[in-house]
Design a protein around this motif. Structure first.
Motif, PDB file in Angstrom:
ATOM      1  N   ASN A 101       7.340  -7.864   0.050  1.00 22.15           N
ATOM      2  CA  ASN A 101       5.879  -7.660  -0.255  1.00 22.15           C
ATOM      3  C   ASN A 101       5.859  -6.223  -0.781  1.00 22.15           C
ATOM      4  OD1 ASN A 101       3.040  -7.561  -0.140  1.00 22.15           O
ATOM      5  ND2 ASN A 101       2.778  -7.486   1.867  1.00 22.15           N
ATOM      6  N   ILE A 102       4.790  -6.218  -2.031  1.00 25.93           N
ATOM      7  CA  ILE A 102       4.591  -5.058  -2.755  1.00 25.93           C
ATOM      8  C   ILE A 102       3.049  -4.876  -3.265  1.00 25.93           C
ATOM      9  CG2 ILE A 102       6.940  -4.445  -3.510  1.00 25.93           C
ATOM     10  CD1 ILE A 102       6.073  -5.162  -6.455  1.00 25.93           C
ATOM     11  N   ALA A 103       2.457  -5.789  -2.506  1.00 26.84           N
ATOM     12  CA  ALA A 103       1.003  -6.091  -2.710  1.00 26.84           C
ATOM     13  C   ALA A 103       0.410  -4.525  -2.643  1.00 26.84           C
ATOM     14  CB  ALA A 103       0.233  -6.832  -1.675  1.00 26.84           C
ATOM     15  N   HIS A 104      -0.523  -3.987  -3.444  1.00 30.89           N
ATOM     16  CA  HIS A 104      -1.539  -2.990  -3.401  1.00 30.89           C
ATOM     17  C   HIS A 104      -0.600  -1.581  -3.534  1.00 30.89           C
ATOM     18  CE1 HIS A 104      -3.801  -6.110  -1.739  1.00 30.89           C
ATOM     19  NE2 HIS A 104      -3.323  -6.069  -0.772  1.00 30.89           N
ATOM     20  N   CYS A 105       0.929  -1.751  -3.984  1.00 32.16           N
ATOM     21  CA  CYS A 105       1.815  -0.606  -4.008  1.00 32.16           C
ATOM     22  C   CYS A 105       1.063   0.289  -5.392  1.00 32.16           C
ATOM     23  CB  CYS A 105       2.940  -1.060  -4.179  1.00 32.16           C
ATOM     24  SG  CYS A 105       3.862  -1.173  -2.713  1.00 32.16           S
ATOM     25  N   ARG A 161      -8.074   1.594  -3.478  1.00 38.58           N
ATOM     26  CA  ARG A 161      -7.863   2.704  -2.431  1.00 38.58           C
ATOM     27  C   ARG A 161      -6.579   3.451  -2.534  1.00 38.58           C
ATOM     28  NH1 ARG A 161     -10.553  -0.313   2.791  1.00 38.58           N
ATOM     29  NH2 ARG A 161     -12.682   0.060   2.351  1.00 38.58           N
ATOM     30  N   ALA A 162      -5.455   2.303  -2.711  1.00 40.37           N
ATOM     31  CA  ALA A 162      -3.876   2.971  -2.836  1.00 40.37           C
ATOM     32  C   ALA A 162      -3.734   3.811  -3.988  1.00 40.37           C
ATOM     33  CB  ALA A 162      -3.123   1.711  -2.821  1.00 40.37           C
ATOM     34  N   ARG A 163      -4.354   3.605  -5.168  1.00 37.93           N
ATOM     35  CA  ARG A 163      -4.334   4.455  -6.188  1.00 37.93           C
ATOM     36  C   ARG A 163      -5.151   5.838  -6.042  1.00 37.93           C
ATOM     37  NH1 ARG A 163      -3.916   1.755 -12.124  1.00 37.93           N
ATOM     38  NH2 ARG A 163      -2.431   0.083 -11.373  1.00 37.93           N
ATOM     39  N   CYS A 209       0.779  -1.284  -0.031  1.00 40.71           N
ATOM     40  CA  CYS A 209       0.117   0.051  -0.113  1.00 40.71           C
ATOM     41  C   CYS A 209       1.041   1.279   0.076  1.00 40.71           C
ATOM     42  CB  CYS A 209      -0.978   0.142   1.146  1.00 40.71           C
ATOM     43  SG  CYS A 209      -2.188  -1.292   1.226  1.00 40.71           S
ATOM     44  N   SER A 210       2.112   1.179  -0.623  1.00 36.94           N
ATOM     45  CA  SER A 210       2.982   2.448  -0.356  1.00 36.94           C
ATOM     46  C   SER A 210       3.157   2.797  -1.938  1.00 36.94           C
ATOM     47  CB  SER A 210       4.320   1.892   0.126  1.00 36.94           C
ATOM     48  OG  SER A 210       4.101   1.727   1.585  1.00 36.94           O
TER      49      SER A 210
END
Length: 316
Positions: free
Chosen positions: A237-241, A288-290, A215-216
């Motif tokens: 872990n780069i999920a939802h980045c 949401r992250a975007r 999420c970053s």
């Protein structure tokens, strides 16, 4: 009173069975807006017997203040945040009693991202839990270089750190490298750029084994830097980045990488686990992250959502 009636036996609070009380105190879950730690603090004031039981080391492996937030407003001058005095007093009181009861046995400390701890409060905490192994830090607006560095020097057994963004400059990584020989896990929640990636792979944390950037906002070059420069890394872990082609520019739309290319996949193939999201178009967290540009506004979402992680050792 008629014959056959029995007298009601009255007992004091401190007459309750100590083993039963210990089990009750150890099974506290979240109570409204308070944590089990706060509930234990309140119970310690009931009587001497309860306070004695609450000094049991088994009750204090984790000090979880993840639900304790500051009442604050943002300001334009340093430290760029004003914290209500009553909110500050509550935190100080909880820390004082908890750290007294724990008697140095805390190994995990969890603080809410919206808890604005001061240098004095952080230093006070560090001096009274020297065996800390895992630290989940709050936003660092009120923490100065001297405060965080002094705290880390007390935490020489530190193994895992979670920070809500790169609000902590490179000197934080340097002091960890110099004083925490067992450090192996890092989670960044916020913006991760090339400068910070270079700090990690340079002279500071080359032996990092587990890293989460979920999420970053992540720049592609920074991702390549850590894949190339952290030879001991096992889990990433780069999920939802929000993966960007290049660093964001003021008043310009973000240039987002829609799909991981062969270069990144090849470099990541050496890892034991390379965690990504395979359903970006349908994933709520990715959307949401975007929408937040990779700088998650956790206060808008479900309570405690920020605690999640696909890496079990980093989830709360």
């Amino acid at each position: 009173m008629e014959e056959g009636d029995s007298l009601l036996t009255l007992r004091r609070w401190d007459d309750l069975n100590s083993d039963i009380l210990r089990k009750i105190f150890g099974s506290f879950d979240y109570i409204s807006d308070a944590t089990s730690a706060i509930a234990q603090v309140r119970c310690s004031a009931v009587c001497i017997a309860w306070r004695s039981i609450l000094c049991d080391p088994q009750l204090w492996d984790v000090l979880d203040l993840s639900w304790l937030k500051s009442n604050f407003i943002k300001i334009h001058q340093e430290p760029y945040v004003y914290v209500d005095s009553r909110s500050d007093e509550t935190l100080s009181r909880v820390l004082k009693v908890s750290l007294s009861l724990s008697r140095g046995n805390i190994t995990t400390l969890v603080l809410n991202p919206e808890l604005y701890i001061s240098d004095d409060q952080l230093t006070f905490t560090a001096e009274r839990c020297p065996n800390l192994k895992r630290l989940v830090m709050p936003t660092g607006d009120r923490i100065k270089k001297t405060g965080i560095c002094q705290a880390i020097r007390n935490w020489q057994e530190l193994e895992s750190l979670t920070v809500p963004g790169i609000m902590y400059p490179p000197y934080l990584m340097e002091v960890i490298s110099n004083h925490c020989s067992n450090f192996r896990e890092l989670k960044i929640m916020g913006r991760f750029d090339v400068r910070f990636a270079s700090t990690l792979v340079g002279t500071y944390l080359p032996n990092l084994k587990v890293m989460s950037l979920r999420c970053s906002q992540l720049v592609r070059e920074a991702l390549i830097t850590i894949l190339d420069g952290l030879p001991q890394l096992e889990v990433l872990n780069i999920a939802h980045c929000v993966l960007l082609i290049e660093p964001p520019r003021r008043n310009q739309p973000l240039q987002i990488v829609e799909e991981l290319d062969e270069v990144i996949l090849e470099k990541a193939s050496r890892l034991e686990r390379f965690i990504t999201c395979t359903q970006i178009d349908r994933c709520i967290m990715c959307q949401r992250a975007r929408n937040d540009g990779g700088i998650m506004k956790w206060y808008k979402y479900e309570e405690g959502l920020w605690k999640q992680d696909e890496v079990n050792t980093l989830a709360l």
